[in-house]
Design an enzyme around this catalytic site. Structure first.
Site, PDB file in Angstrom:
ATOM      1  CB  CYS A 142     -17.030 -30.424  19.703  1.00 48.13           C
ATOM      2  SG  CYS A 142     -16.760 -28.680  20.101  1.00 48.13           S
ATOM      3  CB  THR A 200     -20.377 -26.226  29.546  1.00 44.36           C
ATOM      4  OG1 THR A 200     -21.036 -27.364  28.979  1.00 44.36           O
ATOM      5  CG2 THR A 200     -19.184 -25.841  28.682  1.00 44.36           C
ATOM      6  CD  GLU A 208     -21.762 -36.704  27.939  1.00 41.61           C
ATOM      7  OE1 GLU A 208     -21.249 -37.701  27.376  1.00 41.61           O
ATOM      8  OE2 GLU A 208     -21.137 -35.650  28.167  1.00 41.61           O
ATOM      9  CE  LYS A 247     -14.314 -32.753  25.070  1.00 40.32           C
ATOM     10  NZ  LYS A 247     -14.959 -34.078  24.926  1.00 40.32           N
TER      11      LYS A 247
END
Length: 438
Positions: free
Chosen positions: A174, A318, A325, A351
């Site tokens: 990714c 997720t 993060e 996203k």
């Protein structure tokens, strides 16, 4: 005595953008979808999925629909290309047109293509395996190899425009397109190149890809509410949503762009990348690798933590990734990222609208960063009802994330520097810093 200072590297600017995503068939339409807070996620369509009816725990994804490649490439030629390469080439065509660059007037040896893709021609691989099993190896499509190669987008775009410089392709899951754009910056800084087409392309909405991530329990199963399934940083997130798409940029040295009278939309002022070196799929829970990537990007740009106004998060939706993060951002920025302390940094994940395009994600999200610095508008994190790591065993919300996530609606704000985080399986981390061109 200190010696002479090394020459400053040339400034690297963005003069063209192109995209083909679940939010729109152009970069501008994609940005409009982000700005409006519109979701492109829906129930998966396709005969290849119908044959396994009843075996899918995941029935949603982001698919590019209503798009035809006949406007710019002949059908016969298109049959020789995997979908990911077609998406990438279409985005490149738009980016070049948007930039106004005329490659017939450029030195082809000083122009190059750099594209990232996580899984490349995965649909070609699936088709090949089916043909081999059902009809035998002698019936495999002779174009299988040039279609499935991860470097197929790079090679075909180079051929399309006749660019002869040191082209490369990146496959770091990714983080692929983030690496591609960072590589493009370094190539231009070397002084040996004038123009680079850089970005990412992915066509990962396939039975094998969705099935594989489904069995890993990585995907959202919110099939009854597709548009609400991707919900980064929300307490009730249950996985990411697979998506496809492409985004490409024309990057130039400032000197070259000015010489040809190009419109400059933004500047890439720095980038950094690192490895977690902890687990092949799970992120470093303490955010160490991601924090290094951000610090090194700041160092490369010659900026301080207080210079960043906006972070476009990797934010996949997720449970582990989003929490890691936030940990990483807090490690780097401290109180500047804490909402309760009046922190100046805002962070959002687009996203939530376009899903996770794997290797193309970093490039698609760079569009949001360019418009943040150029237009002063920050795209939202939609579907964010409760910003929290999750819930306890009794269903009660855990203490909230202490960050400004620009929930559900775009907001206006003057942004001088925007940071774009892109992380991938294998522990790959990439950070790009986009600056307002002044």
């Amino acid at each position: 005595m200190s010696g002479p200072r090394p020459p400053r590297p040339p400034r690297i600017v963005i003069t063209g953008m192109g995209a083909l995503t679940v939010l729109g068939h152009t970069a501008q339409d994609t940005w409009a979808g982000m700005r409006e807070g519109r979701s492109g996620i829906a129930l998966v369509k396709g005969e290849e999925f119908d044959q396994y009816e009843g075996k899918w725990a995941v029935k949603i994804a982001g698919q590019v629909t209503g798009w035809k490649h006949g406007d710019w490439i002949e059908h016969r030629e298109a049959r020789r290309l995997d979908r990911f390469a077609l998406l990438g080439m279409a985005a490149a065509v738009e980016a070049v047109k948007h930039s106004g660059v005329d490659f017939s007037k450029e030195d082809p040896e000083r122009c190059v293509v750099v594209v990232g893709s996580g899984v490349g021609g995965i649909t070609t691989i699936e088709e090949g395996v089916i043909v081999m099993r059902e009809r035998g190896p002698d019936r495999i499509n002779p174009f299988t190899v040039p279609r499935l190669m991860v470097n197929a987008a790079t090679g075909n775009i180079s051929i399309m425009f006749g660019l002869q410089g040191p082209a490369t392709a990146h496959a770091t899951a990714c983080a692929s397109s983030g690496h591609a754009i960072g590589d493009a910056v370094d190539k231009l800084r070397s002084g040996k190149l004038d123009v680079v087409i850089a970005g990412g392309a992915e066509a990962s909405v396939s039975p094998l890809c969705i099935g594989a991530f489904m069995t890993m329990k990585a995907l959202s199963t919110r099939n009854d509410e597709p548009t609400k399934a991707s919900r980064p940083f929300d307490a009730d997130r249950d996985g990411f949503v697979m998506s496809e798409g492409a985004a490409m940029f024309v990057l130039e040295t400032e000197e070259h762009a000015k010489k040809r009278g190009a419109t400059i939309y933004a500047e890439i002022v720095g980038h950094g990348n690192s490895s977690d070196a902890t687990h092949i799929t799970a992120p470093d829970a303490a955010g160490g690798g991601a924090a290094r990537s951000m610090r090194w990007a700041l160092e490369d740009a010659g900026l301080n933590v207080g210079d960043i106004d906006y972070i476009n998060a990797h934010g996949t939706s997720t449970p582990l990734g989003d929490k890691a993060e936030v940990e990483a951002v807090t490690r780097v920025f401290g109180d500047l990222a804490r909402k309760s302390r009046g922190g100046k940094i805002w962070m959002s994940s687009t996203k939530s609208m376009h899903g996770h395009g794997l290797g193309a994600s970093g490039a698609i999200e760079t569009i949001a960063c360019v418009h943040a610095v150029r237009d002063g508008i920050i795209a939202p994190t939609i579907n964010l009802d409760h910003a929290s790591p999750g819930r306890d065993e009794n269903g009660n919300l855990l203490p909230a994330f202490d960050m400004e996530f620009v929930a559900n609606h775009a907001r206006e704000r003057r942004v001088k520097y925007a940071m774009n985080n892109t992380f991938g399986f294998g522990g790959h981390n990439v950070t790009l810093i986009i600056g307002r061109y002044e």
